[in-house]
Design a protein around this motif. Structure first.
Motif, short mmCIF file in Angstrom:
data_model
loop_
_atom_site.label_atom_id
_atom_site.label_comp_id
_atom_site.label_asym_id
_atom_site.label_seq_id
_atom_site.Cartn_x
_atom_site.Cartn_y
_atom_site.Cartn_z
N ALA A 53 -6.63 -8.52 1.89
CA ALA A 53 -5.36 -8.25 1.13
C ALA A 53 -3.89 -8.55 1.80
CB ALA A 53 -5.30 -6.69 1.00
N GLY A 54 -3.05 -8.62 0.98
CA GLY A 54 -1.50 -8.69 1.61
C GLY A 54 -0.69 -9.37 0.48
N THR A 55 0.50 -9.35 0.51
CA THR A 55 1.32 -9.89 -0.23
C THR A 55 1.38 -11.38 -0.37
OG1 THR A 55 3.59 -9.87 -1.30
CG2 THR A 55 3.50 -10.37 0.99
N ARG B 30 -1.80 -0.03 -2.56
CA ARG B 30 -3.10 -0.70 -2.86
C ARG B 30 -3.92 -0.08 -1.80
NH1 ARG B 30 -0.75 -5.69 -5.16
NH2 ARG B 30 -0.37 -5.06 -7.29
N VAL B 31 -3.69 -0.54 -0.68
CA VAL B 31 -4.84 0.00 0.34
C VAL B 31 -4.99 1.32 0.54
CG1 VAL B 31 -5.00 -0.37 2.89
CG2 VAL B 31 -4.48 -2.40 1.56
N ARG B 32 -3.83 1.88 0.51
CA ARG B 32 -3.92 3.66 0.43
C ARG B 32 -4.79 4.18 -0.35
NH1 ARG B 32 1.44 3.31 1.98
NH2 ARG B 32 2.15 3.65 -0.05
N ASP B 33 -4.49 3.64 -1.80
CA ASP B 33 -5.32 4.10 -2.84
C ASP B 33 -6.81 3.67 -2.74
OD1 ASP B 33 -3.12 4.87 -4.11
OD2 ASP B 33 -2.99 3.42 -5.69
N LEU B 34 -7.05 2.60 -2.20
CA LEU B 34 -8.51 2.07 -2.16
C LEU B 34 -9.12 2.83 -0.90
CD1 LEU B 34 -10.97 0.39 -2.29
CD2 LEU B 34 -9.93 -1.37 -0.99
N ALA B 35 -8.33 3.23 0.10
CA ALA B 35 -9.22 3.92 1.33
C ALA B 35 -9.46 5.38 0.58
CB ALA B 35 -8.06 4.19 2.25
N GLU B 36 -8.71 5.90 -0.25
CA GLU B 36 -9.06 7.17 -0.75
C GLU B 36 -10.29 7.15 -1.66
OE1 GLU B 36 -5.72 9.20 -2.92
OE2 GLU B 36 -4.42 8.77 -0.99
N MET C 275 -12.81 6.56 6.66
CA MET C 275 -12.84 5.62 8.02
C MET C 275 -11.28 5.16 8.20
SD MET C 275 -14.58 1.90 9.19
CE MET C 275 -16.01 2.91 10.06
N PRO C 276 -10.81 5.45 9.45
CA PRO C 276 -9.22 5.16 9.51
C PRO C 276 -9.22 3.82 9.88
CG PRO C 276 -10.62 5.79 11.69
CD PRO C 276 -11.36 5.91 10.50
N LEU C 277 -7.76 3.24 9.60
CA LEU C 277 -7.65 1.93 9.78
C LEU C 277 -8.05 1.55 11.29
CD1 LEU C 277 -3.65 1.74 8.27
CD2 LEU C 277 -5.98 1.05 7.21
N LEU C 278 -8.56 0.18 11.18
CA LEU C 278 -8.98 -0.47 12.25
C LEU C 278 -7.76 -1.26 12.79
CD1 LEU C 278 -12.66 -1.41 11.49
CD2 LEU C 278 -11.84 0.34 13.00
N ARG C 279 -7.68 -1.36 14.16
CA ARG C 279 -6.55 -2.09 14.80
C ARG C 279 -7.19 -3.37 15.20
NH1 ARG C 279 -5.13 2.87 18.76
NH2 ARG C 279 -7.33 1.99 18.96
N PRO D 192 -14.50 0.02 5.91
CA PRO D 192 -13.82 -0.43 6.78
C PRO D 192 -12.44 -1.16 6.64
CG PRO D 192 -15.80 -1.10 7.40
CD PRO D 192 -15.87 -0.66 5.86
N VAL D 193 -11.34 -0.74 6.99
CA VAL D 193 -10.17 -1.64 6.75
C VAL D 193 -9.44 -1.86 8.12
CG1 VAL D 193 -7.81 -1.36 5.54
CG2 VAL D 193 -9.43 -0.36 4.43
N VAL D 194 -9.24 -3.34 8.10
CA VAL D 194 -8.63 -3.77 9.54
C VAL D 194 -7.27 -4.17 9.33
CG1 VAL D 194 -8.57 -5.51 11.23
CG2 VAL D 194 -10.92 -4.68 10.26
N ARG D 195 -6.41 -3.55 9.93
CA ARG D 195 -4.82 -4.01 9.67
C ARG D 195 -4.12 -4.72 10.79
NH1 ARG D 195 -0.05 0.79 9.33
NH2 ARG D 195 1.67 -0.20 8.28
N LEU D 196 -3.77 -5.94 10.16
CA LEU D 196 -3.29 -7.02 11.00
C LEU D 196 -1.83 -7.26 10.49
CD1 LEU D 196 -6.29 -9.47 10.77
CD2 LEU D 196 -5.69 -7.82 12.46
N ARG D 197 -0.76 -7.09 11.89
CA ARG D 197 0.57 -7.09 11.33
C ARG D 197 1.24 -8.55 11.91
NH1 ARG D 197 2.61 -0.94 12.35
NH2 ARG D 197 1.15 -0.20 11.24
N SER D 198 0.48 -9.32 12.29
CA SER D 198 1.16 -10.51 12.85
C SER D 198 -0.06 -11.66 13.06
CB SER D 198 1.84 -10.22 14.32
OG SER D 198 0.88 -10.21 15.39
N ARG D 199 0.61 -12.82 13.01
CA ARG D 199 -0.31 -13.88 13.45
C ARG D 199 -1.13 -13.91 14.59
NH1 ARG D 199 2.48 -19.69 11.88
NH2 ARG D 199 2.50 -19.46 9.47
N ALA D 200 -0.35 -13.24 15.69
CA ALA D 200 -1.04 -13.11 17.04
C ALA D 200 -2.21 -11.94 17.04
CB ALA D 200 -0.38 -12.73 17.93
N GLU D 201 -1.88 -11.03 15.97
CA GLU D 201 -3.06 -9.98 15.95
C GLU D 201 -4.37 -10.65 15.09
OE1 GLU D 201 -0.63 -5.71 16.07
OE2 GLU D 201 -1.81 -6.20 14.16
N SER D 202 -4.00 -11.34 14.18
CA SER D 202 -5.05 -12.13 13.40
C SER D 202 -5.87 -12.90 14.26
CB SER D 202 -4.27 -12.88 12.29
OG SER D 202 -3.72 -12.13 11.22
#
Length: 188
Positions: free
Chosen positions: A20-22, A154-160, A1-5, A166-176
């Protein structure tokens, strides 16, 4: 499954969610909000890991095994000893992929507040004095800086390993916020 926006629909109603995140990216806050939105228990994994005096609790892995065997939960994806187990049992991964400058601002603000106010954390622990940043290589601020890029790998390895997850990628508080109010609320 591709990364979800942030505005992509989820494939179903998630029951077992990892965030996930640092360090300092807001994993615990987001996991708690997801838990509340979906009415699933949020298990704060730091509270299971840290015993008094910052000593790892001997029952940590058993505690994670027990809660993650349950049908519904939201938690943070951290601690190498349980990361694979949690990833195997999850049905959604939410990745907080924030820029380093944003994470550092958040972790410094949080750490200073906790340290200055002697805020009690898990099992009675408090942040060490701020000056320990200079001599403790695992000080949370130094840790956030040096480990910032590890989440992506880690996310790339898990996706493989789990192309079905499903992986949702959030890049800001606004996106969250948009994701919480949009696709996640629609999945309820």
């Amino acid at each position: 499954m591709p990364l979800l926006r942030p505005l992509d629909a989820l494939p179903g109603r998630p029951q077992r969610i990892l965030v996930a995140g640092t360090s300092g990216s807001g994993k615990t806050t987001l996991a708690a909000r997801i838990g509340a939105a979906l009415d699933v228990p949020h298990i704060e994994i730091d509270g299971l890991y840290h015993g008094s005096g910052w000593i790892p609790r001997p029952s940590f892995e058993d505690d994670v095994e027990r809660f993650s065997a349950g049908p519904r939960w939201a938690t943070e994806w951290q601690y190498s000893s349980v990361r694979a187990l949690l990833a195997e049992r999850a049905d959604l991964l939410v990745w907080l992929d924030l820029p380093r400058h944003r994470v550092m601002r958040q972790v410094v603000r949080r750490t200073v507040d906790r340290s200055v106010n002697r805020r009690r954390l898990w099992n009675g622990n408090v942040e060490p004095p701020l000056l320990t940043i200079f001599n403790d290589p695992e000080h949370i601020i130094r840790w956030a800086w040096t480990t910032h890029g590890r989440s992506a790998a880690r996310v790339r390895d898990l996706a493989e390993r789990r192309p079905d997850l499903p992986v949702v990628r959030l890049r800001s508080r606004a996106e969250s916020r948009r994701w919480l109010l949009g696709p996640l609320s629609e999945a309820r």
